[in-house]
Design an enzyme around this catalytic site. Structure first.
Site, short mmCIF file in Angstrom:
data_model
loop_
_atom_site.label_atom_id
_atom_site.label_comp_id
_atom_site.label_asym_id
_atom_site.label_seq_id
_atom_site.Cartn_x
_atom_site.Cartn_y
_atom_site.Cartn_z
N ASP A 1 35.15 36.95 33.23
CA ASP A 1 33.77 37.36 33.30
C ASP A 1 33.78 38.26 32.85
O ASP A 1 32.39 38.50 32.10
CB ASP A 1 34.21 38.34 34.63
CG ASP A 1 33.57 39.23 35.63
OD1 ASP A 1 32.18 38.02 35.43
OD2 ASP A 1 33.31 39.69 36.44
N LYS B 1 47.38 38.34 29.03
CA LYS B 1 47.86 40.17 28.81
C LYS B 1 49.63 40.05 29.07
O LYS B 1 50.52 40.41 30.09
CB LYS B 1 47.44 40.57 29.95
CG LYS B 1 47.98 42.74 29.76
CD LYS B 1 46.45 43.42 28.32
CE LYS B 1 47.50 44.44 28.18
NZ LYS B 1 47.48 45.60 27.06
N ASP C 1 42.73 43.18 25.75
CA ASP C 1 41.96 44.40 25.19
C ASP C 1 42.26 43.96 23.33
O ASP C 1 40.79 44.75 22.65
CB ASP C 1 43.00 45.86 24.59
CG ASP C 1 44.75 44.69 24.63
OD1 ASP C 1 44.56 43.82 24.20
OD2 ASP C 1 44.99 46.08 24.56
N ASP D 1 30.13 38.10 29.63
CA ASP D 1 29.43 39.27 29.74
C ASP D 1 29.29 40.02 28.16
O ASP D 1 27.27 40.07 27.57
CB ASP D 1 29.38 40.21 30.97
CG ASP D 1 28.25 40.16 31.80
OD1 ASP D 1 28.40 38.99 32.33
OD2 ASP D 1 28.42 40.89 32.16
N TYR E 1 40.48 37.20 42.04
CA TYR E 1 39.25 37.00 42.88
C TYR E 1 39.65 35.95 44.21
O TYR E 1 38.79 36.15 44.98
CB TYR E 1 38.04 35.96 42.14
CG TYR E 1 37.31 36.63 40.91
CD1 TYR E 1 37.74 37.39 40.31
CD2 TYR E 1 36.29 36.16 41.19
CE1 TYR E 1 37.01 38.00 39.56
CE2 TYR E 1 35.07 37.21 40.07
CZ TYR E 1 35.54 37.74 39.44
OH TYR E 1 34.71 38.40 38.53
C1 IPM Z 1 29.60 35.79 37.19
C2 IPM Z 1 29.19 36.84 38.02
C3 IPM Z 1 29.94 37.08 39.31
C4 IPM Z 1 31.25 36.82 38.88
C5 IPM Z 1 29.76 38.13 40.16
C6 IPM Z 1 27.75 38.01 40.76
C7 IPM Z 1 30.39 37.79 41.64
O1 IPM Z 1 29.60 38.32 37.49
O2 IPM Z 1 28.84 35.03 37.46
O3 IPM Z 1 29.80 36.50 36.17
O4 IPM Z 1 32.09 37.63 38.99
O5 IPM Z 1 31.86 35.96 39.00
MG MG Z 2 29.82 38.13 35.28
#
Ligand code: IPM
Ligand code: MG
Length: 359
Positions: free
Chosen positions: A250, A194, A226, A254, A145
């Site tokens: 990230d 990884k 993975d 999710d 990032y």
């Molecule tokens: C998160 C989001 C952010 C990230 C984006 C919006 C930049 O997806 O907080 O997980 O990738 O960190």
């Molecule tokens: Mg995210």
């Protein structure tokens, strides 16, 4: 009881950010009275709304004001309206700048299945029997990032690159956060990498192993990203603390949050040195449902609880909010994202009011 005071940077952001933050502030106001603590709100714009107002997603002035507060309370940032902005001008970039300028290197994302909402999980009941209670500890201000990036023309060919890199110290400090968190939980850390391919992952693995020696009570295992993505849906109850770099975190956070079936319920916090923290729901700005009074405000309300607990040391007040949320769910009230047959469908504002009544 002593009366105390805290200064909170309130950044509702874009999309549903405004409406969910409004509900959470109602709760904070009631907590303020009940626990004799004054909250001074500093209302700030970050993201798309800041582009609209000031021409950039995060101004120096806003950043300065955020720094002067005791904590930052964030809604959600971004939306299709600003999708055509390039790279550094995007609303999301403001979020990254905030994280890094405030030194918030650790992002903690707890994923838990609320008993009341078990049926919302997309997993088979047999996989939920042992419960899901995972804390993703994600490194937040390093890695790909923030690594060197660019788009160049080389020998007439367009090429773009991003770089994943970590220093020993960056891995060390996030590893400590993971192990310390594990000590307060089920004492198990799964470190994701990884290392079969990447140098940065080999350093990660080496440093995490080294740090683990300071925490002999915590069981550490290493897992390739993975495999981890697969194990999360195969047997989620095997995980306690998941320690990851920025980009793997990230993605995995999710995935982990979806296992609960209610991403609208999950809050997160980001910390660095000291007690300053940034608190926000895990979900995004959901522009498609913004302004319709249907968004679930509970993740944002639970973020407020986290802020009280971790930045202000108001653990009792935090529990008060969590119990209020549980009571409302137990009584059968649901926003549309977690609604199932037989439950009572309520809107954003109504949900806020219901939680308020329980405090
Ligand atoms: C998160 C989001 C952010 C990230 C984006 C919006 C930049 O997806 O907080 O997980 O990738 O960190
Ligand atoms: Mg995210």
């Amino acid at each position: 009881m002593n009366s105390r005071e805290f200064k909170i940077a309130v950044v509702p952001g874009d999309g549903i950010g405004m409406e969910i933050t409004e509900q959470a502030l109602k709760i904070l106001n009631k907590i303020s009275k009940k626990y004799h603590t004054k909250f001074n709100y500093v209302n700030l714009k970050v993201g798309g709304c800041s582009i609209d107002a000031y021409g950039e997603a995060l101004t120096e002035e806003t950043l300065k004001k955020c720094r002067e507060c005791d904590a930052l309370f964030l809604g959600a940032i971004g939306g299709p309206k600003w999708d055509n902005f390039l790279g550094d001008k995007r609303p999301e970039k403001a979020l990254l700048t905030l994280r890094s300028e405030l030194g918030l290197y650790a992002n903690l994302r707890p994923t838990k299945v609320f008993d009341e909402l078990k049926s919302a999980s997309p997993l088979k009941d047999s996989l939920l029997e042992n419960g899901i209670d995972i804390l993703v500890v994600r490194e937040l201000i390093g890695g790909i990032y923030f690594g060197k990036r660019g788009t160049v023309i080389e020998d007439g060919i367009e090429k773009a690159y991003d770089t994943e890199s970590y220093t020993l110290e960056e891995v060390e400090r996030i590893a400590h956060v993971a192990f310390e968190s594990a000590m307060k939980r089920r004492k198990k850390v799964t470190s994701i990498d990884k290392a079969n391919v990447l140098d940065s992952s080999r350093l990660w693995r080496k440093v995490v192993t080294e740090v683990s020696k300071e925490y002999p009570k915590v069981q550490l295992n290493h897992m390739y990203i993975d495999n981890a993505a697969m194990q999360l849906v195969r047997d989620p109850s095997q995980f306690d603390v998941i320690l990851t770099n920025n980009i793997f975190g990230d993605i995995l956070s999710d995935e982990a949050s979806m296992l609960t079936g209610s991403i609208g319920m999950l809050a997160s916090w980001s910390v660095g040195k000291g007690t300053y923290g940034m608190y926000e729901p895990i979900h995004g700005s959901a522009p498609d449902i913004a302004g319709k009074n249907i968004a679930n405000p509970l993740a944002q309300i639970l973020s407020a609880a986290m802020m009280l607990d971790y930045s202000f040391n108001m653990t009792e007040a935090a529990k008060d909010i969590e119990n209020a949320v549980k009571n409302v769910l137990r009584k059968g009230y649901r926003t549309v994202d977690i609604w199932i047959e037989g439950m009572i469908n309520v809107g954003t504002k109504e949900m806020g009011e219901l939680v308020l009544e329980e405090i």
